[in-house]
Design a protein around this motif. Structure first.
Motif, PDB file in Angstrom:
ATOM      1  N   CYS A   1       0.832  -1.203   0.000  1.00 20.93           N
ATOM      2  CA  CYS A   1       0.000   0.000   0.000  1.00 20.93           C
ATOM      3  C   CYS A   1       0.867   1.254   0.000  1.00 20.93           C
ATOM      4  O   CYS A   1       1.799   1.377   0.806  1.00 20.93           O
TER       5      CYS A   1
ATOM      6  N   GLU B   1       2.707   5.960  -5.343  1.00 20.93           N
ATOM      7  CA  GLU B   1       2.239   4.762  -6.060  1.00 20.93           C
ATOM      8  C   GLU B   1       3.363   4.112  -6.851  1.00 20.93           C
ATOM      9  O   GLU B   1       3.495   2.886  -6.867  1.00 20.93           O
TER      10      GLU B   1
ATOM     11  N   ARG C   1       4.429   0.349  -6.334  1.00 17.66           N
ATOM     12  CA  ARG C   1       4.220  -0.574  -7.458  1.00 17.66           C
ATOM     13  C   ARG C   1       5.469  -1.423  -7.704  1.00 17.66           C
ATOM     14  O   ARG C   1       5.369  -2.584  -8.118  1.00 17.66           O
TER      15      ARG C   1
ATOM     16  N   PRO D   1      -0.812  -7.840  -4.906  1.00 18.66           N
ATOM     17  CA  PRO D   1      -1.698  -6.723  -5.223  1.00 18.66           C
ATOM     18  C   PRO D   1      -1.162  -5.376  -4.743  1.00 18.66           C
ATOM     19  O   PRO D   1      -0.389  -5.289  -3.789  1.00 18.66           O
TER      20      PRO D   1
ATOM     21  N   VAL E   1      -2.267  -1.518  -3.417  1.00 13.31           N
ATOM     22  CA  VAL E   1      -3.308  -0.678  -2.821  1.00 13.31           C
ATOM     23  C   VAL E   1      -2.792   0.759  -2.829  1.00 13.31           C
ATOM     24  O   VAL E   1      -1.640   1.012  -2.464  1.00 13.31           O
TER      25      VAL E   1
ATOM     26  N   LEU F   1      -7.884   2.906  -2.465  1.00 14.80           N
ATOM     27  CA  LEU F   1      -8.224   2.340  -3.770  1.00 14.80           C
ATOM     28  C   LEU F   1      -7.546   0.985  -3.901  1.00 14.80           C
ATOM     29  O   LEU F   1      -6.331   0.870  -3.813  1.00 14.80           O
ATOM     30  N   SER F   2      -8.363  -0.060  -4.126  1.00 15.96           N
ATOM     31  CA  SER F   2      -7.806  -1.405  -4.251  1.00 15.96           C
ATOM     32  C   SER F   2      -8.678  -2.244  -5.183  1.00 15.96           C
ATOM     33  O   SER F   2      -9.906  -2.189  -5.108  1.00 15.96           O
ATOM     34  N   ALA F   3      -8.011  -3.018  -6.061  1.00 14.45           N
ATOM     35  CA  ALA F   3      -8.742  -3.885  -6.992  1.00 14.45           C
ATOM     36  C   ALA F   3      -9.192  -5.173  -6.321  1.00 14.45           C
ATOM     37  O   ALA F   3     -10.040  -5.889  -6.851  1.00 14.45           O
ATOM     38  N   GLU F   4      -8.609  -5.509  -5.176  1.00 14.92           N
ATOM     39  CA  GLU F   4      -8.955  -6.730  -4.455  1.00 14.92           C
ATOM     40  C   GLU F   4      -9.367  -6.393  -3.023  1.00 14.92           C
ATOM     41  O   GLU F   4      -8.942  -5.373  -2.481  1.00 14.92           O
TER      42      GLU F   4
END
Length: 368
Positions: free
Chosen positions: A196, A203, A207, A216, A218, A238-241
């Motif tokens: 995160c 970010e 990443r 993942p 976050v 914000l998280s895709a999972e």
């Protein structure tokens, strides 16, 4: 190999001595340990009126000088302003001693956050770089500058800069301490870990961790009150999972007062992750960071903190921060010095770290 010496201002003499020790473990340098080690070659005097003078106590004529220095919290307990003035005096003394080349190795550039150009504010990083380059510094080496754009402040025809990604140290530490093998990486880490960022600007850094472990990402998007320093108004996650049940690693380049990470961890807690950890290169721990992080640990919201020693961390025990791990960086610094003095490419130290490749061929990573 260039004829070179390693020395240091008062702020980093013990660190520089550790670098010399690690460097002379390489066979090509072991026989030259006595000539390389000039850590104590500088003498700093203070006059009664507060003025300073730095003297070089032995001949460095014609030698390449690797100067270790810190203007942040340091082992000699020297303040920021005094440490900077000593550094500038040292560059002048080395030039007057007719050193061939001067490389300033500053693991953490304390003014790196002062990099924004506004109408009526000074830009501390530009001032620092300008003074170093104008006085005769040929090369600046540092770890994890606060912004990539900071490197453009230096004219490469006058002074070069290498910004080494010290986060690789922390990625290797995670592999060696918590993962240990490829099976654990594939079956436990990838499905159960997440990394995160502390804000949208972080970010890119986070990443790199997510890509290194194929876990993942976050992203925390925070709104700041720019009328006050170290002040946050709100945070969106914000998280895709789903975050629930994940082992979260909050990634940042530095921890100062810990206001950002504390606010973020409190915002993450309602998502019910399995645990929350912090991983950061530069551990400034300016008050009240110790109290804030200790309180989070006491509430069960923070599991562990992993940092490097680019900023002096001997006082960490007095901060009363539970589960604080300090990863040493002197070994990496020795490898950087080796590339400089042998005129070899620093590209191997800049490559993105990949955990899967590390477990398959650890020797290739450890020799660089």
């Amino acid at each position: 190999m260039n004829e070179f010496v390693i020395t240091a201002t008062r702020s980093m003499r013990k660190y520089a001595a550790r670098v010399v020790g690690d460097l002379t473990k390489f066979p090509s340098f072991s026989a030259h340990a006595d000539s390389i080690n000039r850590v104590e070659a500088l003498k700093t005097d203070r006059f009664a009126d507060g003025e300073m003078e730095v003297a070089v106590t032995e001949s460095l004529r014609g030698k390449d000088v690797i100067l270790f220095t810190s203007c942040a919290r340091n082992e000699a307990d020297i303040g920021v302003e005094e440490a900077k003035i000593e550094l500038y005096h040292t560059i002048d003394a080395l030039k007057r001693s007719q050193a061939e080349r001067i490389t300033v190795f500053e693991p953490f550039v304390s003014c790196s956050r002062s990099d924004r150009t506004t109408r009526r504010s000074s830009v501390g990083l530009w001032v620092h770089f300008k003074i170093l380059s104008t006085m005769g510094t040929n090369h600046i080496v540092t770890y994890q500058l606060h912004s990539d754009k900071s490197k453009s402040m230096l004219d490469p025809t006058v002074c070069l800069i290498d910004d080494i990604p010290a986060l690789t140290l922390l990625k290797k530490y995670l592999c060696d301490t918590y993962i240990r093998d490829l099976k654990t990486l594939e079956e436990e880490v990838r499905p159960n870990w997440a990394f995160c960022s502390v804000d949208a600007g972080g970010e890119k850094l986070t990443r790199q961790f997510a890509n290194a472990f194929m876990a993942p990402l976050v992203v925390a998007h925070k709104q700041r009150d720019y009328s006050k320093s170290n002040t946050i108004e709100s945070i969106n996650i914000l998280s895709a999972e789903p975050i629930a049940g994940k082992v979260l690693w909050v990634v940042d380049d530095m921890i100062d007062t810990a206001g950002s990470v504390v606010s973020l961890i409190r915002a993450l807690a309602p998502f019910k992750p399995a645990e929350i950890n912090i991983i950061s290169t530069h551990a400034l721990f300016s008050p009240p960071a110790g109290e804030r992080l200790s309180q989070l640990s006491a509430e069960g919201l923070l599991n562990r903190i992993i940092v490097t020693d680019t900023v002096h961390c001997a006082c960490a025990a007095t901060l009363n921060i539970p589960n604080l791990v300090v990863v040493p960086s002197a070994g990496l610094s020795a490898k950087v010095v080796r590339t400089i003095v042998t005129n070899t490419s620093v590209n191997q130290l800049m490559k993105p770290f990949n955990a899967e490749a590390y477990f398959k061929e650890p020797y290739l990573f450890n020799q660089n």
